[in-house]
Design an enzyme around this catalytic site. Structure first.
Site, mmCIF file in Angstrom:
data_model
loop_
_atom_site.group_PDB
_atom_site.id
_atom_site.type_symbol
_atom_site.label_atom_id
_atom_site.label_comp_id
_atom_site.label_asym_id
_atom_site.label_seq_id
_atom_site.Cartn_x
_atom_site.Cartn_y
_atom_site.Cartn_z
ATOM 1 C CG HIS A 239 -2.022 0.946 1.200
ATOM 2 N ND1 HIS A 239 -3.175 0.773 1.932
ATOM 3 C CD2 HIS A 239 -2.186 2.111 0.521
ATOM 4 C CE1 HIS A 239 -3.991 1.778 1.712
ATOM 5 N NE2 HIS A 239 -3.419 2.617 0.876
ATOM 6 C CG ASP B 115 -6.342 3.253 -1.028
ATOM 7 O OD1 ASP B 115 -7.149 3.132 -0.089
ATOM 8 O OD2 ASP B 115 -5.295 3.891 -0.929
ATOM 9 C CG HIS C 41 -10.622 3.435 0.893
ATOM 10 N ND1 HIS C 41 -9.547 4.242 1.190
ATOM 11 C CD2 HIS C 41 -11.711 4.070 1.381
ATOM 12 C CE1 HIS C 41 -9.981 5.323 1.832
ATOM 13 N NE2 HIS C 41 -11.287 5.238 1.960
ATOM 14 C CG ASP D 49 -2.726 4.775 3.298
ATOM 15 O OD1 ASP D 49 -2.485 5.153 2.124
ATOM 16 O OD2 ASP D 49 -3.767 5.062 3.906
HETATM 17 ZN ZN LIG Z 1 -7.288 4.110 1.486
#
Ligand SMILES: [Zn+2]
Length: 440
Positions: free
Chosen positions: A55, A149, A176, A302
């Site tokens: 991610h 996402d 997501h 992320d």
């Molecule tokens: Zn996300």
């Protein structure tokens, strides 16, 4: 070039020597000796398989002022990563074979880490029409992970079709989880703090409703679901329940959701604004317990670089997201290893082995997340488990500086990273990229 890692502890176990030669682990144990090898004194260091992020937002094409494939993969190498999966919410969106191949080539040319592009689920992330999943899967980029996402695939019919479609090439849908109708105008976690400081709340149920729906959809069509950035105790419970029923679901927690809480929003500093939002101390504890017991399969960063003008502003105007690549391993070491909740072998599992398996990049000559044994690709990170360091945003390799950990002291530090036997990082500093760095 060969490297002899002398006295290193693979997965934190008994010290041994590791010989890296011709891109592979050539020998292990005390007998590992070769004439001409560069000796790295690795006494007291732990060796893990090169980290794999499922991610990462690399921002190229489209926002090269915030990050490029080259700068983001350099940050990844400094953080101990040998492979990253690049999210699709670029401009243009990575929803065609052409864009994913462009990102894949930029990664190869930069040479800091392998870049595996993630393909969008829907055209333009608009959530209406399925993107060309098959064309991306069969492109040179060999896409196996698909995600909108930044946006949730909120239409259950589209989500069902996506889950069905990727079965043909062993793909996975990375969701997501955010019901958009429950988060209109939301700025932070809905709870005591949001009520006290007067910011619009983002309820836990907005995430949990989608997680519940999607594990049932994955069961119904017998396909693979991966839940991105799980942030609530309720989501952990739902995933634990789904796994107990044999549903094919995997889940991710981010370093920031494992460490930070919504109390930080009291500063009104958009550095702490992220999607999904920082939650309560109870949620944080549920995530740590879920990571330790295997309910949460992976730590994904992320990593979300944002330019100064997108973060140096009022909370409501600030962009969602924070950096993660250069601090993730140290955050996990501080929270989970130093406290005795996880071993280094567990860290290898959640930051390398499981993400490589979920992304289907654990096979072939460019494989990641493999055991540290003779014959395997020499993707190795060396960690000093005793090092303590204070995060200095200005010292980060990322083009952006929006780390939430500035000034914090962390335990455990990446010392060196080897990508197929080539040192991308030595002495905790960038060395040279594979191929000499023509692209930098
Ligand atoms: Zn996300």
């Amino acid at each position: 070039m060969s490297y002899l890692l002398r006295g290193v502890a693979p997965l934190g176990g008994e010290p041994a020597d590791l010989l890296l030669d011709d891109g592979r682990i050539a020998a292990t144990g005390r007998e590992a000796r070769v004439a001409g090898a560069t000796v790295v004194d690795a006494d007291g260091l732990v060796a893990l398989p090169g980290l794999v992020d499922l991610h990462t937002h690399l921002r190229e094409p489209g926002r090269e002022d915030a990050e490029t494939v080259a700068s983001g993969t350099l940050a990844a190498a400094v953080g101990g990563y040998t492979a990253v999966h690049a999210m699709a919410n670029t401009s243009p969106v990575a929803d065609t074979a052409g864009v994913v191949e462009q990102v894949w080539r930029l990664g190869r040319d930069a040479g800091w880490a392998d870049v595996f592009p993630i393909g969008a689920v829907s055209v333009g992330l608009a959530g209406e029409q399925l993107a060309e999943l098959g064309a991306m899967a069969h492109s040179a980029a060999r896409v196996r992970v698909f995600s909108d996402d930044g946006q949730c695939v909120h239409d259950p019919v589209l989500m069902r079709r996506a889950l069905e479609y990727v079965k043909a090439f062993d793909g996975v849908i990375a969701q997501h989880a955010q019901e958009p109708r429950l988060t209109r105008g939301a700025q932070m976690h809905e709870g005591v703090v949001s009520a006290e400081i007067g910011l619009t709340g983002w309820p836990a149920v907005a995430e949990e409703a989608i997680v519940a729906r999607d594990v049932l959809l994955a069961q119904h069509v017998r396909s693979r679901l991966h839940v991105l950035h799980v942030s609530t105790a309720g989501s952990v419970d739902l995933i634990r329940w789904a796994k107990s029923r044999g549903i094919c679901v995997t889940a991710e927690a981010t370093p920031h959701h494992l460490m930070l809480t919504d109390e930080l929003a009291r500063s009104y500093d958009p550095l702490f604004k992220v999607n999904p939002p920082l939650r309560t101390a109870d949620d944080v504890e549920a995530l740590r317990a879920g990571l330790a017991d295997g309910t949460i399969d992976v730590v994904g960063t992320d990593h979300a670089p944002h330019s100064r003008e997108d973060k140096d502003c009022e909370w409501a105007a600030g962009a969602f997201g924070m950096l993660g690549l250069e601090t993730a391993l140290s955050v996990v070491a501080t929270l989970m290893v130093d406290t005795g909740r996880m071993s280094w072998a567990d860290v290898a599992r959640v930051m390398s082995v499981a993400p490589a398996r979920i992304g289907r990049v654990d096979d072939g000559p460019f494989a990641h997340g493999r055991p540290l044994v003779v014959g395997e690709p020499a993707n190795v990170v060396l960690v000093d488990p005793a090092a303590r360091w204070t995060v200095d945003p200005s010292a980060l390799s990322s083009l952006s500086k929006n780390t939430p950990y500035g000034g914090r002291e962390l335990t455990g530090r990446v010392v060196a990273t080897f990508l197929r036997g080539h040192p991308t990082v030595l002495d905790s500093r960038p060395a040279t990229p594979v191929g000499g760095g023509a692209a930098r």
